[in-house]
Design an enzyme around this catalytic site. Structure first.
Site, PDB file in Angstrom:
ATOM      1  N   ASN A 218       0.873  -1.194   0.025  1.00 26.12           N
ATOM      2  CA  ASN A 218      -0.148  -0.139   0.055  1.00 26.12           C
ATOM      3  C   ASN A 218       0.966   1.169   0.194  1.00 26.12           C
ATOM      4  OD1 ASN A 218       0.543   1.058   2.964  1.00 26.12           O
ATOM      5  ND2 ASN A 218      -0.349  -1.225   3.286  1.00 26.12           N
ATOM      6  N   PHE A 332      -3.995   2.899  15.175  1.00 20.20           N
ATOM      7  CA  PHE A 332      -4.479   3.740  14.009  1.00 20.20           C
ATOM      8  C   PHE A 332      -5.699   3.542  13.186  1.00 20.20           C
ATOM      9  CE2 PHE A 332      -1.470   7.500  13.821  1.00 20.20           C
ATOM     10  CZ  PHE A 332      -0.632   7.134  14.926  1.00 20.20           C
ATOM     11  N   LYS A 350     -10.635  -4.255  18.619  1.00 19.88           N
ATOM     12  CA  LYS A 350      -9.074  -4.730  18.663  1.00 19.88           C
ATOM     13  C   LYS A 350      -8.534  -4.791  20.166  1.00 19.88           C
ATOM     14  CE  LYS A 350      -7.913  -3.622  14.063  1.00 19.88           C
ATOM     15  NZ  LYS A 350      -7.027  -3.788  13.202  1.00 19.88           N
TER      16      LYS A 350
HETATM   17  O1  C5P Z   1      -8.356  -2.831  10.778  1.00 19.51           O
HETATM   18  P1  C5P Z   1      -7.566  -1.753  10.363  1.00 19.51           P
HETATM   19  O2  C5P Z   1      -6.320  -2.146   9.274  1.00 19.51           O
HETATM   20  O3  C5P Z   1      -8.060  -0.588   9.938  1.00 19.51           O
HETATM   21  O4  C5P Z   1      -6.509  -1.263  11.848  1.00 19.51           O
HETATM   22  C1  C5P Z   1      -5.683  -0.269  11.379  1.00 19.51           C
HETATM   23  C2  C5P Z   1      -4.838  -0.443  13.004  1.00 19.51           C
HETATM   24  O5  C5P Z   1      -4.260  -1.699  13.061  1.00 19.51           O
HETATM   25  C3  C5P Z   1      -3.277   0.303  12.702  1.00 19.51           C
HETATM   26  O6  C5P Z   1      -3.047   0.713  14.028  1.00 19.51           O
HETATM   27  C4  C5P Z   1      -2.713  -0.818  12.246  1.00 19.51           C
HETATM   28  O7  C5P Z   1      -1.241  -0.804  12.449  1.00 19.51           O
HETATM   29  C5  C5P Z   1      -3.114  -2.015  13.093  1.00 19.51           C
HETATM   30  N1  C5P Z   1      -2.922  -3.373  12.368  1.00 19.51           N
HETATM   31  C6  C5P Z   1      -2.096  -4.429  12.501  1.00 19.51           C
HETATM   32  N2  C5P Z   1      -2.267  -5.719  12.082  1.00 19.51           N
HETATM   33  C7  C5P Z   1      -3.041  -5.681  10.912  1.00 19.51           C
HETATM   34  C8  C5P Z   1      -3.797  -4.893  10.596  1.00 19.51           C
HETATM   35  C9  C5P Z   1      -3.925  -3.488  11.056  1.00 19.51           C
HETATM   36  O8  C5P Z   1      -1.524  -4.222  13.569  1.00 19.51           O
HETATM   37  N3  C5P Z   1      -3.091  -6.849  10.286  1.00 19.51           N
END
Ligand code: C5P
Length: 414
Positions: A218, A332, A350
């Site tokens: 990304n 985030f 989360k």
């Molecule tokens: O679910 P989403 O990707 O929107 O959540 C964002 C947050 O979760 C961010 O803090 C990101 O660093 C963390 N994240 C993570 N591992 C993932 C997906 C997101 O730590 N696989």
């Protein structure tokens, strides 16, 4: 080299017959090109008028703490902020006593309590008052606080007695003030509220290979996460920055671990535990190809079917209760709509303590230098004004320091 900007003195004129000498002092400063702004105490105004001080300083004279117009135009904090040095002349026994005890019941004492600038005092009082154990204690205390003194001189006093207590001559006060100004601003010792704390930060994108040359990723620049790592280190934290592939230098005093995939990022996070706080600013890829081709996929073979599987959620994993769970976990949320609602939902789902939410539809946020975020905690939400990523990082680092300090007392972070 630029010539250094003109110096500015805030002169506090206390009560006492020596107040008239303040006029000469103002004249000396002005002649040397030093800006003078005067605060005149009520007692001082019994001996010298605001009019004469104003004429000599070529500025208005500040007299009352609770003058509404003064406070609106320029607050007591601003008065000291605009000065390089505070000079108190004359410093009466009463003014010394109040300053030594941190009292702030008028403009002069409030400014003295609110300042972080060097302070030079020229005491003037009756010899017995000067020699009184209470004044001796006060002067000792102020000296311990870093206040400098010039005088008093010994000699015949207005009250008819003889001994130490006469205010130093304006020339001597001027010379002492100029020497303080010449040494430049005394660097304040850095405040390191996160000293001894370990913090983990993730930043950047992850890259999930499809074959040896292609992958899923990304557009995260890593700038916000890197700025957070740097801001936390500046507050004294021992920072481990776990970074996906980005083109940014390692911030000063930060330990960086480079990873590529989400699984590697999770492993590196686990290895960095235990930490007091974890800030998950990485844009982790939600999926990865189930299989990674060990040779470059050939287009001649037709469009490949790439099956994706879910990546581990690092934020949710680190937020799980257990002995290794950081005291504070910050996630985030980059949202395009219903910002607060989605972010609050994420906070619960989360299991983290805070969510820093940003609206990525706003121009310049993704990959840019600025960010406009809303901080969601267990207690509420705060929309922060749009600022550079560095400023957002500093603010967040300060909030983290405050929460950890509070949490250590309360045993919990909200
Ligand atoms: O679910 P989403 O990707 O929107 O959540 C964002 C947050 O979760 C961010 O803090 C990101 O660093 C963390 N994240 C993570 N591992 C993932 C997906 C997101 O730590 N696989």
């Amino acid at each position: 080299m630029d010539p250094s900007p003109p110096k500015r003195v805030l002169l506090i004129v206390g009560g006492g017959i020596a107040a008239y000498k303040a006029l000469e002092l103002v004249r000396l400063f002005r002649r040397a090109g030093v800006g003078v702004r005067v605060v005149l105490t009520r007692a001082g105004a019994e001996f010298v008028t605001p009019l004469s001080l104003g004429a000599l300083s070529e500025d208005r004279v500040f007299t009352e703490l609770f003058s509404l117009t003064d406070e609106q135009e320029i607050g007591h904090i601003e008065l000291s902020r605009q000065a390089d040095l505070l000079v108190v002349a004359p410093a009466s026994a009463n003014l010394l006593a109040k300053a030594a005890n941190g009292m702030a019941d008028d403009l002069a004492t409030t400014v003295l309590l609110a300042t972080d600038k060097p302070v030079l005092m020229a005491p003037a009082m009756n010899v017995r008052m000067w020699l009184h154990p209470a004044t001796v204690r006060n002067v000792d205390g102020l000296t311990g606080d870093g206040v400098r003194f010039v005088g008093p001189d010994e000699g015949a006093m207005a009250c008819g007695e003889f001994g130490p207590g006469r205010m130093a001559e304006p020339q001597a006060i001027f010379t002492a003030a100029m020497s303080v100004l010449a040494t430049g601003p005394v660097a304040a010792p850095p405040v390191l509220p996160l000293k001894g704390r370990r913090v983990l930060v993730t930043a950047g994108p992850t890259f999930e290979p499809i074959d040896p040359v292609r992958g899923l990723s990304n557009r995260s620049s890593g700038k916000q996460g890197y700025a957070i790592a740097e801001a936390l280190a500046e507050l004294g934290a021992e920072v481990t920055l776990i970074s996906g592939p980005v083109d940014l230098p390692t911030p000063a005093a930060v330990r960086r671990v480079k990873v590529v995939t989400a699984s590697q990022m999770l492993e590196a996070c686990r290895a960095a535990l235990p930490v007091d706080a974890a800030v998950m600013a990485a844009a982790v890829s939600d999926w990865r190809p189930e299989r990674v081709a060990d040779r470059k996929l050939k287009k001649e073979a037709g469009a490949p079917e790439i099956r994706l599987v879910r990546n581990p959620d690092i934020l949710a994993t680190l937020s799980q209760p257990g002995p290794e769970r950081p005291q504070l976990v910050v996630g985030f949320a980059a949202e395009t709509d219903h910002l607060e609602e989605h972010a609050r939902d994420k906070l619960v789902r989360k299991g983290c303590n805070w969510i820093v939410a940003n609206d990525v539809t706003r121009p310049g946020v993704l990959g840019g230098e600025e960010n406009a975020v809303t901080l969601l905690t267990g207690e509420g939400e705060e929309a922060w004004p749009r600022a550079t990523k560095v400023e957002v990082a500093r603010r967040l680092a300060e909030r983290i320091a405050a929460a950890l300090a509070e949490g250590s007392e309360a045993g919990d972070v909200h």
